[in-house]
Motif scaffolding. Sequence first.
Motif, PDB file in Angstrom:
ATOM      1  N   ALA A  57       0.839  -1.212   0.000  1.00 24.69           N
ATOM      2  CA  ALA A  57       0.000   0.000   0.000  1.00 24.69           C
ATOM      3  C   ALA A  57       0.867   1.252   0.000  1.00 24.69           C
ATOM      4  O   ALA A  57       0.595   2.207  -0.743  1.00 24.69           O
ATOM      5  N   ALA A  58       1.924   1.258   0.791  1.00 23.13           N
ATOM      6  CA  ALA A  58       2.811   2.428   0.844  1.00 23.13           C
ATOM      7  C   ALA A  58       3.547   2.613  -0.471  1.00 23.13           C
ATOM      8  O   ALA A  58       3.668   3.736  -0.980  1.00 23.13           O
ATOM      9  N   ASN A  59       4.016   1.530  -1.044  1.00 22.70           N
ATOM     10  CA  ASN A  59       4.777   1.611  -2.290  1.00 22.70           C
ATOM     11  C   ASN A  59       3.929   2.151  -3.436  1.00 22.70           C
ATOM     12  O   ASN A  59       4.428   2.887  -4.288  1.00 22.70           O
ATOM     13  N   THR A  61       1.440   4.209  -3.167  1.00 30.31           N
ATOM     14  CA  THR A  61       0.956   5.555  -2.880  1.00 30.31           C
ATOM     15  C   THR A  61       1.988   6.549  -3.397  1.00 30.31           C
ATOM     16  O   THR A  61       3.195   6.350  -3.227  1.00 30.31           O
ATOM     17  N   ASP A  62       1.522   7.608  -4.033  1.00 26.15           N
ATOM     18  CA  ASP A  62       2.442   8.625  -4.526  1.00 26.15           C
ATOM     19  C   ASP A  62       3.312   9.109  -3.367  1.00 26.15           C
ATOM     20  O   ASP A  62       2.801   9.368  -2.278  1.00 26.15           O
ATOM     21  N   GLU A  65       2.201  11.867  -1.130  1.00 24.53           N
ATOM     22  CA  GLU A  65       0.973  11.650  -0.378  1.00 24.53           C
ATOM     23  C   GLU A  65       1.113  10.581   0.708  1.00 24.53           C
ATOM     24  O   GLU A  65       0.133  10.245   1.377  1.00 24.53           O
ATOM     25  N   ARG A  66       2.304  10.051   0.919  1.00 21.87           N
ATOM     26  CA  ARG A  66       2.489   8.991   1.915  1.00 21.87           C
ATOM     27  C   ARG A  66       2.369   9.533   3.337  1.00 21.87           C
ATOM     28  O   ARG A  66       2.915  10.586   3.664  1.00 21.87           O
ATOM     29  N   SER A  67       1.686   8.769   4.159  1.00 19.48           N
ATOM     30  CA  SER A  67       1.552   9.115   5.568  1.00 19.48           C
ATOM     31  C   SER A  67       2.861   8.777   6.286  1.00 19.48           C
ATOM     32  O   SER A  67       3.696   8.039   5.755  1.00 19.48           O
ATOM     33  N   GLN A  70       3.244   5.099   6.363  1.00 18.35           N
ATOM     34  CA  GLN A  70       3.665   4.526   5.078  1.00 18.35           C
ATOM     35  C   GLN A  70       5.152   4.755   4.845  1.00 18.35           C
ATOM     36  O   GLN A  70       5.855   3.861   4.375  1.00 18.35           O
TER      37      GLN A  70
END
Length: 193
Positions: A57-59, A61-62, A65-67, A70
């Motif tokens: 999920a983290a990979n 995600t732009d 925009e990563r939390s 992430q």
Amino acid sequence: MKTKVLRIDASMRRKGSKSRMITDQLLERLAHDYGRLDLARRDLADGVRFIDERWIAANFTDPSERSPEQRSSLAYSDALLSELQAADILVIGSPIYNFGIPAALKAWIDMVTRAREAFQYGPNGSEGLLTGKKAFLVIVSGGTEAGSSADFATPYLKHALNFIGIDDITLIAADAKHGPEAAIERALSWSSP
């Protein structure tokens, strides 16, 4: 300027490992040819993380925009990728386990083969981003001959490296047909720059 070398050891045997012994010999040759090396080591016998759902999920995600969670999920992968990106030469020493590469080496490849970092997709398909590097594959097997129809390790490693842009690859194989002495001789006689 020192030549930056990243050494990856994939053998789970720390003592008596032929892939480690041949890799040592190869690094001596590289030091002779290039002068002092800036050597980074990654011993996969120490363990390597596997991708999981949070990593995926983290990979995907732009990056902007990563939390924080992430970014934390990718921190280990980022460190492995940074080691590879910084290297001029990649040296992978690996046995063949059950016709393929060790699980830890596959996990390392999963961690560094990341879109936007190691490759990208364009109008002509995938494009490797880690170009301009040289790789040496030190492949050791007690029974599987490198390049034979039972060798799934060597073609996989070459394909994975080509995919991320590393296409200058030298294979140094010690197998049932070519013993470690012959592999060391090839390691010491490859054509340097």
